[in-house]
Design a protein around this motif. Structure first.
Motif, PDB file in Angstrom:
ATOM      1  N   PRO A 233       0.844  -1.200   0.000  1.00  0.00           N
ATOM      2  CA  PRO A 233       0.000   0.000   0.000  1.00  0.00           C
ATOM      3  C   PRO A 233       0.868   1.236   0.000  1.00  0.00           C
ATOM      4  O   PRO A 233       1.859   1.307   0.715  1.00  0.00           O
ATOM      5  CB  PRO A 233      -0.785  -0.126   1.318  1.00  0.00           C
ATOM      6  CG  PRO A 233      -0.725  -1.569   1.667  1.00  0.00           C
ATOM      7  CD  PRO A 233       0.574  -2.078   1.128  1.00  0.00           C
ATOM      8  N   SER A 234       0.490   2.216  -0.807  1.00  0.00           N
ATOM      9  CA  SER A 234       1.357   3.381  -0.937  1.00  0.00           C
ATOM     10  C   SER A 234       1.016   4.452   0.070  1.00  0.00           C
ATOM     11  O   SER A 234       0.900   5.608  -0.242  1.00  0.00           O
ATOM     12  CB  SER A 234       1.271   3.933  -2.357  1.00  0.00           C
ATOM     13  OG  SER A 234      -0.073   4.226  -2.662  1.00  0.00           O
ATOM     14  N   VAL A 235       0.833   4.060   1.318  1.00  0.00           N
ATOM     15  CA  VAL A 235       0.835   5.017   2.424  1.00  0.00           C
ATOM     16  C   VAL A 235       2.301   5.307   2.700  1.00  0.00           C
ATOM     17  O   VAL A 235       3.095   4.403   2.857  1.00  0.00           O
ATOM     18  CB  VAL A 235       0.194   4.378   3.671  1.00  0.00           C
ATOM     19  CG1 VAL A 235       0.245   5.355   4.813  1.00  0.00           C
ATOM     20  CG2 VAL A 235      -1.232   3.968   3.383  1.00  0.00           C
ATOM     21  N   LYS A 236       2.665   6.546   2.710  1.00  0.00           N
ATOM     22  CA  LYS A 236       4.061   6.861   2.925  1.00  0.00           C
ATOM     23  C   LYS A 236       4.474   6.434   4.323  1.00  0.00           C
ATOM     24  O   LYS A 236       4.044   7.004   5.309  1.00  0.00           O
ATOM     25  CB  LYS A 236       4.313   8.362   2.737  1.00  0.00           C
ATOM     26  CG  LYS A 236       4.289   8.781   1.270  1.00  0.00           C
ATOM     27  CD  LYS A 236       5.419   8.135   0.501  1.00  0.00           C
ATOM     28  CE  LYS A 236       5.429   8.600  -0.931  1.00  0.00           C
ATOM     29  NZ  LYS A 236       6.451   7.928  -1.726  1.00  0.00           N
ATOM     30  N   GLY A 237       5.319   5.381   4.403  1.00  0.00           N
ATOM     31  CA  GLY A 237       5.786   4.942   5.697  1.00  0.00           C
ATOM     32  C   GLY A 237       6.587   6.010   6.403  1.00  0.00           C
ATOM     33  O   GLY A 237       6.827   5.949   7.580  1.00  0.00           O
TER      34      GLY A 237
ATOM     35  N   PRO B 261      -4.801   3.456  -0.019  1.00  0.00           N
ATOM     36  CA  PRO B 261      -4.094   3.034   1.189  1.00  0.00           C
ATOM     37  C   PRO B 261      -4.951   2.109   2.048  1.00  0.00           C
ATOM     38  O   PRO B 261      -6.155   2.034   1.873  1.00  0.00           O
ATOM     39  CB  PRO B 261      -3.842   4.357   1.912  1.00  0.00           C
ATOM     40  CG  PRO B 261      -5.000   5.211   1.508  1.00  0.00           C
ATOM     41  CD  PRO B 261      -5.275   4.858   0.083  1.00  0.00           C
ATOM     42  N   ASN B 262      -4.290   1.442   2.981  1.00  0.00           N
ATOM     43  CA  ASN B 262      -5.004   0.593   3.926  1.00  0.00           C
ATOM     44  C   ASN B 262      -5.715   1.486   4.952  1.00  0.00           C
ATOM     45  O   ASN B 262      -5.629   2.713   4.895  1.00  0.00           O
ATOM     46  CB  ASN B 262      -4.014  -0.338   4.618  1.00  0.00           C
ATOM     47  CG  ASN B 262      -4.659  -1.630   5.089  1.00  0.00           C
ATOM     48  OD1 ASN B 262      -5.874  -1.714   5.242  1.00  0.00           O
ATOM     49  ND2 ASN B 262      -3.834  -2.640   5.314  1.00  0.00           N
ATOM     50  N   SER B 263      -6.432   0.853   5.877  1.00  0.00           N
ATOM     51  CA  SER B 263      -7.134   1.612   6.905  1.00  0.00           C
ATOM     52  C   SER B 263      -6.206   2.630   7.552  1.00  0.00           C
ATOM     53  O   SER B 263      -5.093   2.296   7.961  1.00  0.00           O
ATOM     54  CB  SER B 263      -7.666   0.662   7.982  1.00  0.00           C
ATOM     55  OG  SER B 263      -8.596  -0.251   7.431  1.00  0.00           O
TER      56      SER B 263
END
Length: 1008
Positions: free
Chosen positions: A27-31, A346-348
């Protein structure tokens, strides 16, 4: 489920190939800090080799508005309208390459991809007509694009890099197949058509996602024999966003056993897998129809006694065996006949209002249905056809169906709209605290002047100060791909984040306040930068970390005081421009692309003779600053810059650091020089004893290191009679072979001492139990003694083993003449056991106890979140000190004039509680006190000269005592001749009651 396995296999393999191209697994949530960044994915259109022959025929018409180059084998077309899905590309375009030498190439179009996020964007691939080394013009219909790949020949196939020379730099291009954070850095797997390789570098996972094609330059290295490229910040670039993951290569257990080096770091797939047991840690024993292999389950939920239709992952060489490493739960497919669960990108999470969520499934051509009212979806629910816009808090439930397969499970995703803080200034966002009062909130149109730029973001600062010394006017904006320049006036929209920068594991570092930019508006350019804060003129550095450490609460803004606490002082300058005025002196050798510095205008008193700063009982020099410099910088203690330096204040690895905003002044050579000989002259009837930390020595170190160490021992130290060596590794170094013998390590050094003109030495040590004494895994570091056979000898008797404790009987006699003190005591867990040896010098016994106490690893960093910082490791050193103190005390109870020398690397300071315990009530004397205060150091850490090494002797041996610390390493780099990170220390002792007529020891001094 195995009965239907063959029926679904072909369908599954096609599904995998499609899914790998169509989406990024991760998922492309910026870590980096939680800001949502949607991934631009594409769908694969069947490519047709050759160029179009039907341009202009009937059908949809599309105009080419713009061309953009990607790399030497692909480019991007922007059409004026959405690409008509299913229409062959040859119906719309005609492509030709016009080279500088007037040659014209009509390329084969090997594939093309249409962006799902913008259907007018189409990526064209021409793999068989690579333009590397060429320049010219790409012509598509009547639209032109100039290109220049003449320097592209520097890009090397990964397969060739894997055969390259360790320590050399290489440039590669590859597609990211996985990335994980470990030890404060990113481990990133990339591969091209030839092979795969691991990249390791800071922040890579925040810059790129799986499926991106990137170009990197790095140094070829290996960690436990797994090849890797070490990537420094700034040595990467994006070649193509979401280029598409390669289909996993089908392999078997035999490949892991016999051909692991050929599949290392590649994305692979094993079919018909049974996990039989958890062997240890996250290592699972698994079998396929060929044999047995290991699955590393650290990133995915792997279960024992389960049959899986497929397992996918990257090949990791982990603790000397090749393993399949699934990247996430979806890589382990228990039943391929069931539609795989729906994933969301993105995920939750918390998201910005207006963000979109993309749904996908591993199963090709499955239809997704979803609800947003918390009800379970059915085939009568909304069918997923396009990204879902999130405008309020919502719960999405989704499942997927496909004819011939069982329906997937229902997956639930929760989204919460991030709160809005509106329009603020930087000093409002920074606040009077180490954590922003607006953390995780959305801010709009934050004004600032760009002061320094990086690949993934930039620093900006308010034009005017708010007049409060407790608030910073600077901030870092995280925005990969930005196009701002220094001097731009900008308005920034984004999310406020407290980001934990690169650092050591479990170090509880401070966070840096940042804005994760979603929109950047350049208002004007070429503006003057804000005036820097001149340190020592505009603001003074407090000389203590915390003025009231016992009552300080780092989370309480009311206790934040930048005028009293150095911790708060640096936080109040975070992200701001500062100036270090006047002559700037380097206080330690360059390391990790950094130097430590002070200004001579600050008038510090605790200075070494060569311009360094020595550590005092306060145990922190708050004025010493870190500054980033080019890796090629050669700098030692006392070198200096004649002019002031401006930079922005950042933070990583537990310290605030200065990033210069312009070219550095020329570095001037200081007066520090390596000494060529000790101050102690040889005397036949006096004993010389030295301690030397040889920094992980074994025969496999570079030959130059062996030569330098031997020269310093034979000549610079004057060939001491006894030398306690610290950090001697076993014969094969950090290879975890189970071997602990170090005979070759000692003999290699002893032979080189003789070759350098020194006398003959012998050695004694007790090899540790494998893996029990800490240090580099596999290295089995220990303490040993080497001694001049023409001057001293070991008393007659037995030598103990690794679990044998030296004991003193009722007559005061030792059971071993050389052995370990209480080696099974818990105080020595993962630490070296002290080695006691009874030497005979001219008829008298000298009891030499070599020590290497546990390190400070795990202690709280001074500039960290845990305040006041705790040195938890000191407790173990105090326990060790008590054990050695009690042994010496018992020995002296039988002979109060016993000649005892306790020496080595104590990993603590002469004034520290552990060393005070060891000294006892005038039982031992620390010989370092014989030296002037400015010479009392053997090591340099964080720019402060300090003594971790000491030599303590029986109180009565102070008579006639001479002490010298040879400053030949700690102030210097290898380029200056450094052989270790510690300086050696030597003492000369008058041993009472010696036999002056004894034949042994009557030698003349060595010629220089």
């Amino acid at each position: 489920m195995k009965n239907g396995f063959k029926q679904v296999r072909q369908l599954f393999v096609v599904s995998v190939a499609f899914f790998l191209v169509a989406t990024s697994f991760v998922p492309s949530v910026k870590g980096h800090n939680g800001m949502i960044d949607g991934t631009a994915s594409s769908y694969l259109v069947s490519g047709t080799a050759g160029n179009p022959t039907h341009v202009g025929e009937r059908g949809p018409k599309r105009g080419v508005e713009e061309l953009n180059d990607i790399d030497s084998t692909s480019f991007l077309i922007n059409f004026d309208k959405t690409y008509p899905k299913g229409l062959p590309i040859e119906r719309l375009i005609s492509v030709s390459f016009h080279l500088e030498d007037d040659d014209v190439i009509v390329p084969d179009i090997t594939d093309y991809y249409v962006s799902e996020e913008d259907g007018s964007h189409v990526t064209i691939e021409h793999i068989t007509d690579d333009l590397s080394g060429e320049s010219g013009t790409i012509k598509v219909n009547n639209t032109l694009l100039e290109f220049d790949y003449t320097d592209n020949e520097k890009v090397i196939a990964i397969e060739d890099v894997r055969d390259g020379e360790i320590g050399s730099n290489y440039t590669i291009q590859g597609v990211i197949t996985a990335h994980f954070e470990a030890g404060g850095q990113t481990n990133m797997y990339v591969q091209d058509e030839s092979a795969g390789i691991l990249l390791r570098g800071p922040g890579l996972g925040t810059l790129y996602n799986s499926g991106d094609k990137i170009e990197v330059t790095g140094e070829l290295d290996h960690f436990r024999d797994m090849l890797q490229l070490l990537i420094s910040e700034g040595n990467t670039k994006l070649v193509q966003h979401q280029a598409g993951l390669p289909a996993p290569k089908l392999v078997s257990a035999e490949d892991f056993e016999k051909h692991g080096d050929t599949i290392e770091a590649q994305l692979v797939m094993v079919e018909e897998v049974t996990v039989t047991e958890l062997r240890d840690f996250d290592n699972y024993v698994a079998t396929d129809k060929i044999g047995e292999f290991i699955v590393l389950g650290s990133e995915a939920h792997v279960q024992e006694a389960i049959d899986y239709d497929y397992m996918i992952g990257v090949v990791n060489y982990h603790f000397y065996e090749w393993k399949l490493m699934p990247r996430f739960d979806e890589d382990v497919i228990e039943d391929a006949s069931v539609v795989q669960p729906v994933r969301a990108t993105p995920n939750s999470s918390e998201v910005v209002a207006g963000s979109t969520v993309r749904l996908s499934t591993f199963t090709d051509e499955a239809e997704i249905y979803y609800t947003t009212d918390r009800s379970d979806p059915t085939v009568n629910s909304t069918r997923y056809e396009e990204p879902i816009e999130i405008t309020e808090d919502v719960t999405i439930k989704a499942f997927a169906v496909k004819t011939g397969l069982s329906d997937s499970v229902v997956t639930t995703f929760e989204y919460t709209i991030l709160p809005e803080a509106g329009t603020l200034n930087i000093y409002d966002i920074q606040g009077t605290s180490h954590v922003s009062p607006y953390e995780n909130m959305i801010v709009r149109e934050v004004p600032g002047i760009v002061t320094y730029t990086r690949n993934n973001g930039f620093y900006m600062q308010s034009e005017e100060s708010d007049g409060d010394v407790n608030t910073s006017e600077g901030i870092y904006v995280y925005r990969p791909g930005h196009d701002v320049s220094e001097g731009d006036a900008v308005l920034v929209d984004g999310q406020v984040s407290e980001y934990e920068e690169q650092g050591f594991d479990d170090n509880h570092d401070l966070t840096t306040t940042q804005i994760v930019g979603s929109s950047i508006d350049v208002v004007s350019s070429d503006n003057s930068l804000p005036d820097p804060v001149i340190i020592g003129e505009d603001r003074d550095i407090p000389d203590v970390l915390l003025a009231d450490p016992e009552n300080y609460d780092i989370t309480d803004p009311e206790m934040f005081d930048a005028t009293a606490n150095a911790l708060d002082f640096y936080e109040s300058l975070e992200g701001m421009l500062i100036e270090i005025p006047g002559q700037i002196t380097v206080t330690g050798p360059q390391k990790y692309n950094e130097v430590t510095i002070i200004s001579e205008e600050w008038g510090l008193d605790n200075r070494t003779e060569d311009g360094g700063v020595y550590l005092t009982e306060q145990e922190l020099n708050t004025e010493v600053m870190f500054m980033n410099v080019p890796r090629s910088t050669v700098a030692k203690t006392g070198d200096f810059f004649e002019e002031s330096i401006e930079g922005v204040v950042g933070y990583n690895y537990g310290n605030y650091k200065i990033q210069p905003v312009g070219p550095l002044p020329d570095l001037q050579e200081g007066d520090a020089e390596r000494r060529e000989e000790t101050t102690i002259a040889f005397e036949e009837d006096k004993l010389t004893v030295a301690t030397y930390n040889v920094e992980n020595y074994y025969p496999g170190v570079p030959e130059e290191k062996t030569e330098r160490l031997a020269n310093s021992m034979a000549n610079e130290l004057g060939a001491p009679d006894i030398m306690t060596l610290v950090e001697v590794m076993d014969n094969d170094g950090d290879v975890d072979s189970g071997n602990t013998d170090a005979s070759e390590s000692y003999q290699t050094l002893i032979d080189e001492i003789a070759a350098q003109g020194g006398p003959d030495y012998a050695y004694t040590d007790v090899a540790p139990i494998d893996g029990n004494d800490g240090g580099i895994p596999g290295g089995n570091i220990r303490v040993g003694h080497i001694y001049r056979t023409d001057r001293v000898h070991i008393a007659e008797g037995d030598i103990g083993g690794p679990t044998d404790a030296i004991k003193i009987d009722e007559n005061g006699d030792l059971n071993y003449v050389s052995g370990l003190i209480d080696p099974t005591n818990d105080a020595f867990t993962s630490s070296r056991k002290p080695l006691m040896t009874e030497f005979i010098f001219k008829g008298e016994s000298v009891y030499v106890i070599g020590s290497h106490w546990n390190s400070k690893r795990g202690d709280d960093a001074p500039f960290g979140m845990e305040q006041p910082p705790v040195q938890g490791s000191r407790d173990q050193r105090q326990d060790i000190a008590e054990i050695i103190h009690d042994f010496v005390s018992e020995l002296k109870s039988y002979d109060e004039d016993a000649n005892v020398v306790v020496l080595g690397d104590f990993n603590d300071f002469p004034w520290s509680p552990p060393l005070q315990i060891l000294e006892g009530n005038d039982m031992l004397y620390n010989t370092i006190y014989e030296l002037p205060r400015e010479q009392q150091f053997t090591y340099n850490y964080n720019g402060s000269s300090q003594s971790l090494d000491s030599i303590l002797v029986s109180e009565h041996l102070q008579a006639g005592l001479k002490t010298d610390i040879m400053t030949i390493n700690s102030q210097f780099m290898e380029a200056h001749g450094r052989a270790s990170d510690h300086d050696p220390m030597v003492v000369q002792l008058e041993i009472p009651d010696i036999d002056y007529d004894c034949g042994v020891g009557d030698v003349i001094p060595l010629e220089k």
